[in-house]
Design an enzyme around this catalytic site. Structure first.
Site, PDB file in Angstrom:
ATOM      1  N   GLU A  99     -24.822   6.016  -6.370  1.00  0.00           N
ATOM      2  CA  GLU A  99     -25.725   6.885  -5.592  1.00  0.00           C
ATOM      3  C   GLU A  99     -26.827   7.452  -6.486  1.00  0.00           C
ATOM      4  O   GLU A  99     -27.960   7.654  -6.040  1.00  0.00           O
ATOM      5  CB  GLU A  99     -24.902   7.984  -4.896  1.00  0.00           C
ATOM      6  CG  GLU A  99     -24.113   7.394  -3.733  1.00  0.00           C
ATOM      7  CD  GLU A  99     -22.800   8.078  -3.426  1.00  0.00           C
ATOM      8  OE1 GLU A  99     -22.600   9.231  -3.838  1.00  0.00           O
ATOM      9  OE2 GLU A  99     -21.954   7.441  -2.762  1.00  0.00           O
ATOM     10  N   GLU A 167     -17.512  -0.322  -9.711  1.00  0.00           N
ATOM     11  CA  GLU A 167     -17.628   0.114  -8.325  1.00  0.00           C
ATOM     12  C   GLU A 167     -18.656  -0.752  -7.598  1.00  0.00           C
ATOM     13  O   GLU A 167     -19.864  -0.472  -7.645  1.00  0.00           O
ATOM     14  CB  GLU A 167     -18.108   1.570  -8.276  1.00  0.00           C
ATOM     15  CG  GLU A 167     -17.164   2.550  -8.920  1.00  0.00           C
ATOM     16  CD  GLU A 167     -17.325   3.935  -8.303  1.00  0.00           C
ATOM     17  OE1 GLU A 167     -16.403   4.363  -7.619  1.00  0.00           O
ATOM     18  OE2 GLU A 167     -18.387   4.536  -8.471  1.00  0.00           O
ATOM     19  N   GLY A 173     -17.838   3.867   0.057  1.00  0.00           N
ATOM     20  CA  GLY A 173     -18.031   4.637   1.282  1.00  0.00           C
ATOM     21  C   GLY A 173     -18.159   3.786   2.539  1.00  0.00           C
ATOM     22  O   GLY A 173     -18.562   4.272   3.587  1.00  0.00           O
ATOM     23  N   SER A 213     -13.874   2.489  -1.615  1.00  0.00           N
ATOM     24  CA  SER A 213     -12.992   2.521  -0.453  1.00  0.00           C
ATOM     25  C   SER A 213     -11.509   2.380  -0.807  1.00  0.00           C
ATOM     26  O   SER A 213     -10.758   1.707  -0.103  1.00  0.00           O
ATOM     27  CB  SER A 213     -13.423   1.473   0.578  1.00  0.00           C
ATOM     28  OG  SER A 213     -14.717   1.791   1.071  1.00  0.00           O
TER      29      SER A 213
HETATM   30  C1  PEP Z   1     -17.270   6.749  -5.166  1.00  0.00           C
HETATM   31  O1  PEP Z   1     -18.043   7.551  -4.687  1.00  0.00           O
HETATM   32  O2  PEP Z   1     -17.225   6.597  -6.390  1.00  0.00           O
HETATM   33  C2  PEP Z   1     -16.410   5.999  -4.267  1.00  0.00           C
HETATM   34  C3  PEP Z   1     -15.702   5.027  -4.763  1.00  0.00           C
HETATM   35  O3  PEP Z   1     -16.414   6.364  -2.936  1.00  0.00           O
HETATM   36  P1  PEP Z   1     -15.407   5.849  -1.780  1.00  0.00           P
HETATM   37  O4  PEP Z   1     -14.007   5.917  -2.359  1.00  0.00           O
HETATM   38  O5  PEP Z   1     -15.597   6.796  -0.654  1.00  0.00           O
HETATM   39  O6  PEP Z   1     -15.783   4.450  -1.467  1.00  0.00           O
END
Ligand code: PEP
Length: 258
Positions: A99, A167, A173, A213
């Site tokens: 983000e 990630e 998300g 997620s």
């Molecule tokens: C994150 O914000 O690092 C993340 C992995 O979010 P989520 O678990 O909601 O996908």
């Protein structure tokens, strides 16, 4: 096999009030029974709640910032410097979250310089990276991750203070997690990359965690992968599901290293 302590981070993003943070800590985090020698737990509240969360959490759970400034203290409105995080008695920051990269334009170079500055001031870093959907569909995931790792390496002066958080952006998300096989493929590549480009010791000891997620439903399968050393959890870290994720991680460590 290296005996890596697992690591679970909770990224609370820009969520919560003092009341909801208190409830989460008192009802979910503090009562969770795990072996902290097996699983290191670090939660990252919004910066204005850092001290409040620290005051409520049991001491075994660490508190992390979600970002820190490329600059030191001074005329940088809205920024929080590494020195100020240290001054609160905290020792972690997340850097390079997708983000921050996509919404606030942080490039590989900016992330690398921030990592360098954070380490120089004594912080440990959860360094995030991962491919977007377009890159995955174009089959360039491993190239993108290698590029991001190479940039991070430029900034890293002490690998023992860095946790690498893979990630995939398409999984954050979205409710669409990487499958255990997809995660393992990239994590194995990351460990190979570390072995080739840094050292065998760093490859063996660096925690490589997965984010995207993660839920109480998929944590056990993901943590069973040999190169997955834990998680960075967003949405589910704000819910009772976080307890299940922590317990599943602890249980797998116990099974692997009785
Ligand atoms: C994150 O914000 O690092 C993340 C992995 O979010 P989520 O678990 O909601 O996908």
């Amino acid at each position: 096999m290296a005996h890596r302590q697992f690591f679970v981070g909770g990224n609370w993003k820009s969520n919560g009030t003092q009341a909801s943070v208190r409830e989460l800590i008192e009802q979910v985090l503090n009562p969770t029974q795990i072996d902290f020698a097996r699983v290191q737990v670090v939660v990252a509240p919004v910066s204005i709640h850092l001290q409040f969360a620290r005051s409520l959490l049991k001491p075994e759970i660490s508190v992390s910032a979600q970002n820190c400034s490329l600059t030191g203290p001074g005329a940088f409105t809205g920024e929080v410097a590494a020195e100020q995080i240290i001054d609160l008695g905290l020792s972690w920051t997340i850097l390079g979250h997708s983000e921050r990269r996509t919404l606030y334009g942080e490039t590989d170079d900016v992330v690398s310089k921030k990592v360098n500055r954070a380490l120089a001031h004594g912080l440990s870093v959860i360094a995030c990276f991962g491919e977007n959907l377009q890159e995955r569909e174009a089959n360039v995931t491993l190239d993108v991750v290698a590029r991001q790792l190479a940039a991070l390496k430029e900034g890293i002066t002490d690998w023992s203070k860095v946790v690498l958080a893979y990630e995939p952006v398409w999984a954050i998300g979205t409710g669409r997690n990487a499958t255990p096989e997809q995660a393992q493929e990239v994590h194995a590549m990351i460990r190979n990359w570390l072995g080739t480009n840094v050292s065998a010791e760093v490859a063996a000891h660096t925690r490589v965690i997965y984010g995207g997620s993660v839920t109480d439903q998929n944590a056990a399968q993901l943590i069973a992968q040999p190169d997955v050393d834990g998680f960075l959890v967003g949405g589910a870290s704000l819910k009772p599901a976080f307890k299940v994720i922590l317990e599943a991680t602890n249980a797998h460590h116990l099974a692997q290293f009785p």
